[in-house]
Scaffold this active site. Structure first.
Site, PDB file in Angstrom:
ATOM      1  N   LYS A 194       0.858  -1.181   0.000  1.00 37.36           N
ATOM      2  CA  LYS A 194       0.000   0.000   0.000  1.00 37.36           C
ATOM      3  C   LYS A 194       0.893   1.228   0.000  1.00 37.36           C
ATOM      4  O   LYS A 194       1.705   1.422   0.908  1.00 37.36           O
ATOM      5  CB  LYS A 194      -0.906  -0.008   1.232  1.00 37.36           C
ATOM      6  CG  LYS A 194      -1.746   1.261   1.348  1.00 37.36           C
ATOM      7  CD  LYS A 194      -2.759   1.179   2.463  1.00 37.36           C
ATOM      8  CE  LYS A 194      -3.515   2.483   2.593  1.00 37.36           C
ATOM      9  NZ  LYS A 194      -4.500   2.428   3.682  1.00 37.36           N
ATOM     10  N   LYS A 247      -2.152  -1.526  -3.859  1.00 36.49           N
ATOM     11  CA  LYS A 247      -3.031  -0.364  -3.776  1.00 36.49           C
ATOM     12  C   LYS A 247      -2.224   0.906  -3.868  1.00 36.49           C
ATOM     13  O   LYS A 247      -1.222   1.008  -3.165  1.00 36.49           O
ATOM     14  CB  LYS A 247      -3.757  -0.412  -2.428  1.00 36.49           C
ATOM     15  CG  LYS A 247      -4.620   0.796  -2.144  1.00 36.49           C
ATOM     16  CD  LYS A 247      -5.188   0.713  -0.764  1.00 36.49           C
ATOM     17  CE  LYS A 247      -5.975   1.977  -0.485  1.00 36.49           C
ATOM     18  NZ  LYS A 247      -6.408   2.053   0.873  1.00 36.49           N
TER      19      LYS A 247
END
Ligand code: PBG
Length: 323
Positions: A194, A247
């Site tokens: 992330k 992400k």
């Protein structure tokens, strides 16, 4: 021309194109992220994310029904918390907004795969994903709170918990906590790679969760790094992640592809709020075709190697695919 190879032969009409199509896009591959707030009959429009709403638990059940009807089999729930404190205590309240919503939606839709976000930002005053101790986001102390949060969700009946906080060692700790309490069947969808991304801006408006001070760069990854993503993913798999996530998605397709080449576990990609907003805004201004842009970008994420996609377009895209 005397050509042996004429690739256009395989593009002559749609039935031929379908036979040689390499990538599929199915509603069952979509996960709908939903924002949940306490209340009844509540469907509150989110200013920063046109077309998205904060839903109360009863409205969540209705939305779940609509998703199931178009073939979307999973939701990922984020809590909007009115109660915020330094210790993020509402995050592990067994009667909190998310456990209540999980119980409600599992009652009406037991077969739906219900996933919940695990991180402290919507529940803390400072808006960080972890506890802030002496000005720093404290890793190990945070992990203890995350474990309590995961347990509260597991007790409510969640299928997968999805830690999005990027603390070190949290996947293993959550796995231990779940197993220790008899929740061996609860899965972990780990936000493994992330990045510290500007594309989360609209989401923070949805939950009123932007950091009050500073940024998230001491725990979320540097957008310049790819090797480091593979290391993060390897660690999460070792610690027991069932599914790993990259992400954002669209600006990180190379990371998805690298992860696909290196690992055999299922990979999720998060088509985040800013990516949603770019399509919505550009289509509103007549700059692009909304439907085509949605399907092409989801297809790109699948082609890069993602098995499942968290996307705010889940319901809409499923509708488009059914046409
Ligand atoms: C926070 C969290 C964020 C998102 C999912 N979980 C925001 C952040 O890290 O600041 C972003 C999702 C999106 O932008 O759609 N734990």
């Amino acid at each position: 021309m005397e050509l042996i190879h004429r690739p256009r032969r395989l593009r002559r009409h749609e039935n031929i194109r379908r036979l040689v199509r390499e990538t599929s896009l199915e509603p069952s591959q979509f996960v709908a992220p939903l924002f949940i707030k306490r209340g009844k009959g509540l469907k509150e429009p989110i200013d920063t994310m046109p077309g998205q709403y904060r839903l109360s638990a009863d409205e969540l059940s209705k939305e779940a029904g609509a998703l199931v009807r178009v073939g979307v089999g999973a939701v990922n729930l984020f809590g909007y918390s009115e109660s915020k404190d330094d210790g993020a205590s509402a995050s592990y309240d067994p009667e909190g907004v998310i456990p209540s919503a999980v119980r409600a939606v599992k009652k009406t839709h037991p077969e739906l795969c219900v996933q919940t976000d695990i991180a402290l930002d919507p529940y803390s005053i400072h808006g960080h994903d972890g506890l802030v101790i002496e000005g720093e986001v404290a890793n190990d102390e945070t992990v203890e709170v995350l474990c309590r949060m995961a347990l509260a969700h597991a007790e409510a009946g969640v299928d997968w918990v999805a830690p999005s906080d990027m603390m070190d060692g949290r996947v293993g700790a959550i796995r231990d906590a779940l197993d220790g309490a008899g929740f061996e069947h609860v899965g972990i969808l780990a936000y493994s790679a992330k990045y510290a991304s500007c594309f989360y801006g609209p989401f923070r408006g949805a939950l009123d969760s932007a950091p009050r001070k500073g940024d998230k760069k001491s725990y979320q990854m540097d957008p310049a790094n790819r090797r480091e993503a593979l290391k993060e993913i390897a660690l999460d798999i070792e610690e027991g992640a069932d599914v790993v996530m990259v992400k954002p998605a669209l600006a990180y397709l190379d990371v998805i592809a690298a992860a696909r080449a290196e690992f055999d576990v299922p990979i999720a990609a998060y088509n985040v709020s800013g990516e949603y907003g770019m399509i919505v805004a550009a289509a509103d201004r007549g700059l692009i075709d909304r439907d085509a842009a949605i399907l092409e970008s989801l297809l790109a994420i699948r082609r890069a190697g993602a098995d499942m996609i968290l996307t705010y377009f889940a319901r809409e895209a499923a509708g488009l695919l059914a046409r």
